[in-house]
Design a protein around this motif. Structure first.
Motif, PDB file in Angstrom:
ATOM      1  N   PRO A 127       0.839  -1.203   0.000  1.00 49.28           N
ATOM      2  CA  PRO A 127       0.000   0.000   0.000  1.00 49.28           C
ATOM      3  C   PRO A 127       0.874   1.254   0.000  1.00 49.28           C
ATOM      4  CG  PRO A 127      -0.440  -1.390   1.929  1.00 49.28           C
ATOM      5  CD  PRO A 127       0.802  -1.893   1.286  1.00 49.28           C
ATOM      6  N   CYS A 129      -0.222   5.030  -0.643  1.00 50.07           N
ATOM      7  CA  CYS A 129      -1.404   5.829  -0.959  1.00 50.07           C
ATOM      8  C   CYS A 129      -1.134   6.972  -1.932  1.00 50.07           C
ATOM      9  CB  CYS A 129      -2.036   6.353   0.326  1.00 50.07           C
ATOM     10  SG  CYS A 129      -2.826   5.033   1.294  1.00 50.07           S
ATOM     11  N   CYS A 132      -1.350   5.110  -5.305  1.00 51.36           N
ATOM     12  CA  CYS A 132      -2.175   3.915  -5.168  1.00 51.36           C
ATOM     13  C   CYS A 132      -2.756   3.469  -6.510  1.00 51.36           C
ATOM     14  CB  CYS A 132      -3.304   4.191  -4.180  1.00 51.36           C
ATOM     15  SG  CYS A 132      -4.267   2.719  -3.788  1.00 51.36           S
ATOM     16  N   TYR A 134      -5.465   1.648  -6.640  1.00 50.04           N
ATOM     17  CA  TYR A 134      -6.880   1.366  -6.415  1.00 50.04           C
ATOM     18  C   TYR A 134      -7.645   2.641  -6.057  1.00 50.04           C
ATOM     19  CZ  TYR A 134      -5.155  -3.423  -6.176  1.00 50.04           C
ATOM     20  OH  TYR A 134      -4.558  -4.622  -6.452  1.00 50.04           O
ATOM     21  N   ASP A 135      -8.925   2.478  -5.769  1.00 48.39           N
ATOM     22  CA  ASP A 135      -9.791   3.593  -5.399  1.00 48.39           C
ATOM     23  C   ASP A 135      -9.513   4.018  -3.967  1.00 48.39           C
ATOM     24  OD1 ASP A 135     -11.849   5.371  -4.955  1.00 48.39           O
ATOM     25  OD2 ASP A 135     -13.346   3.802  -4.648  1.00 48.39           O
ATOM     26  N   CYS A 136      -9.113   5.273  -3.773  1.00 44.47           N
ATOM     27  CA  CYS A 136      -8.759   5.756  -2.437  1.00 44.47           C
ATOM     28  C   CYS A 136      -9.772   6.756  -1.890  1.00 44.47           C
ATOM     29  CB  CYS A 136      -7.375   6.406  -2.459  1.00 44.47           C
ATOM     30  SG  CYS A 136      -6.049   5.223  -2.755  1.00 44.47           S
ATOM     31  N   CYS A 140      -8.557   5.225   1.757  1.00 41.92           N
ATOM     32  CA  CYS A 140      -7.618   4.126   1.458  1.00 41.92           C
ATOM     33  C   CYS A 140      -7.978   2.803   2.135  1.00 41.92           C
ATOM     34  CB  CYS A 140      -6.176   4.513   1.807  1.00 41.92           C
ATOM     35  SG  CYS A 140      -5.484   5.770   0.720  1.00 41.92           S
ATOM     36  N   ASN A 142     -10.334   0.675   1.313  1.00 39.84           N
ATOM     37  CA  ASN A 142     -10.567  -0.327   0.285  1.00 39.84           C
ATOM     38  C   ASN A 142      -9.257  -0.791  -0.337  1.00 39.84           C
ATOM     39  OD1 ASN A 142     -12.246  -1.807  -1.780  1.00 39.84           O
ATOM     40  ND2 ASN A 142     -11.143  -0.407  -3.116  1.00 39.84           N
ATOM     41  N   CYS A 143      -8.363   0.164  -0.642  1.00 40.63           N
ATOM     42  CA  CYS A 143      -7.109  -0.238  -1.285  1.00 40.63           C
ATOM     43  C   CYS A 143      -6.274  -1.098  -0.345  1.00 40.63           C
ATOM     44  CB  CYS A 143      -6.319   0.971  -1.766  1.00 40.63           C
ATOM     45  SG  CYS A 143      -5.553   1.964  -0.480  1.00 40.63           S
ATOM     46  N   GLU A 146      -7.378  -4.539  -0.794  1.00 40.33           N
ATOM     47  CA  GLU A 146      -6.908  -5.081  -2.076  1.00 40.33           C
ATOM     48  C   GLU A 146      -5.471  -5.569  -1.961  1.00 40.33           C
ATOM     49  OE1 GLU A 146      -8.569  -5.592  -4.760  1.00 40.33           O
ATOM     50  OE2 GLU A 146     -10.347  -4.319  -4.640  1.00 40.33           O
ATOM     51  N   TYR A 147      -4.634  -4.779  -1.295  1.00 41.63           N
ATOM     52  CA  TYR A 147      -3.234  -5.170  -1.137  1.00 41.63           C
ATOM     53  C   TYR A 147      -3.099  -6.365  -0.196  1.00 41.63           C
ATOM     54  CZ  TYR A 147      -1.605  -1.020  -3.632  1.00 41.63           C
ATOM     55  OH  TYR A 147      -1.342  -0.082  -4.598  1.00 41.63           O
TER      56      TYR A 147
END
Length: 408
Positions: A127, A129, A132, A134-136, A140, A142-143, A146-147
């Motif tokens: 992670p 940020c 990132c 992904y969607d932050c 953050c 959610n990301c 994901e990680y």
């Protein structure tokens, strides 16, 4: 590295007193009162997760990581999981310079030359940020999940051969004080427990109060099976590292073969251990962990955070991040698209040189974007730094950045 300040006379006195009594014994056959007492004090400092555990003292962080890796393997063998030998780690991480530690490090520049000599295991995404994937929009969280899912996939791909996952709670020099998003480390810990994989926290940089907690994992209430610490452990007064081990891991070995198959000549060196014990005493007496806790108004950490935020006004500063007394500043050629400087420019190195001319020492690095590109520097002052020193240091750093940007 230095957390309590330079020239503290009682540290030197403790080392000298120990040298007058006993300078060395080989730890494969002997122990010493100073090591026994310090181990107990360190376990208490680490909290209830390590109650009933043990400490293995080394000469520094790389030795301590090597120890932790071998300990994780032996633990798995002792409980009948002999297939488990792989140690998963994160990309762009750094865990030490010895071959075992380098094998689980993700830093491209420090690994590249030695790749034919190291055993390769999986490196998972991390992670980050500011960059990132992904969607932050939810802060953050959610990301982070994901990680964490990337770790579970790597464990499953190992087909029952994963022994441990080693991580830095807050990244060190090679990524520049990146703080994990909410929920990430908690999910990582849960995945490791469910999958039978030991959790190794590398707190060589972040331990011993540096982030405003005794150990950084406490920010997220994560309980690792093995914790590695060094640097601030002795505040640089002597070569010293330590591996803290939970009772569960200790009992598995004690009830199995009965001995850890490992050792260095200078394990638990009495003079180094005496230095570490004296450092812990000063750290506690002066309440230096509180000084590194940014939630306390007027603390060194709070003052440093406010001062460093002003650097965002510099044309070449893309991000300022960190926690406690461990901070990173990332440089970019274009703030709008976060484009890094060309590696050949060595922007961070030149900022470091410009700062040094002004009497300020920082830790410049490259590679935070993809292992090659990406310039940043690390800032980690002692907990005894004053308001005036913080103001002066940040002013000098700002001038060094602008000078370097003007000459790019």
């Amino acid at each position: 590295m230095n957390f309590i300040g330079h020239g503290v006379q009682e540290i030197a006195a403790a080392m000298a007193d120990q040298a007058k009594q006993l300078e060395f014994v080989h730890s494969s056959q002997f122990t010493t009162p100073v090591a026994e007492k310090y181990a107990q004090e360190l376990l208490e400092f680490a909290g209830k997760n390590f109650a009933g555990g043990c400490v293995y003292f080394t000469c520094g962080g790389s030795e301590a990581i090597e120890t932790a890796l071998k300990l994780a393997r032996q633990y798995q063998v002792e409980i009948g999981q002999g297939k488990r030998h792989q140690v998963i780690s994160r990309g762009q991480s750094y865990h030490g310079s010895t071959l075992g530690a380098l094998a689980v490090s993700g830093n491209k520049r420090r690994r590249e030359m030695y790749l034919p000599m190291v055993r390769e295991f999986a490196h998972v995404a991390f992670p980050y940020c500011y960059r990132c994937a992904y969607d932050c929009t939810d802060g953050c969280r959610n990301c982070g999940q994901e990680y964490a899912a990337d770790l579970e996939k790597a464990i499953e791909a190992a087909e029952g051969q994963a022994a441990a996952f080693v991580f830095e709670p807050v990244s060190g020099a090679t990524l520049g004080a990146v703080v994990p998003p909410p929920g990430y480390l908690q999910t990582v810990a849960e995945i490791c427990r469910r999958q039978g994989v030991l959790l190794i926290s590398d707190e060589v940089m972040t331990g011993m109060g540096r982030t405003g907690r005794n150990f950084a994992v406490e920010h997220w209430e994560v309980a690792p099976d093995i914790l590695v610490t060094a640097k601030g452990l002795s505040s640089g007064y002597a070569p010293l590292g330590a591996v803290l081990v939970t009772k569960r891991v200790v009992d598995a070995i004690a009830e199995g073969s009965g001995a850890f198959m490992h050792g260095f000549t200078y394990n638990s060196h009495p003079i180094s251990v005496a230095a570490g014990r004296a450092v812990l005493k000063v750290l506690r007496r002066e309440d230096l962990v509180k000084a590194a806790d940014g939630s306390h108004a007027g603390s060194a950490s709070a003052l440093l955070r406010v001062a460093l935020e002003t650097l965002r006004e510099c044309s070449a500063v893309g991000d300022v991040r960190g926690v406690g007394l461990l901070w990173g500043v990332e440089f970019v050629a274009d703030k709008a698209n976060k484009k890094p400087f060309s590696p050949e420019l060595n922007f961070a190195g030149r900022v470091g040189q410009a700062a040094a001319k002004r009497g300020l020492m920082v830790y410049p690095m490259q590679g935070c974007v993809d292992g090659v590109a990406g310039d940043h520097l690390l800032i980690a002052p002692p907990a005894v730094i004053t308001r005036e020193e913080i103001g002066w240091a940040v002013e000098q750093l700002g001038e060094a950045i602008e000078e370097t940007a003007g000459g790019k």
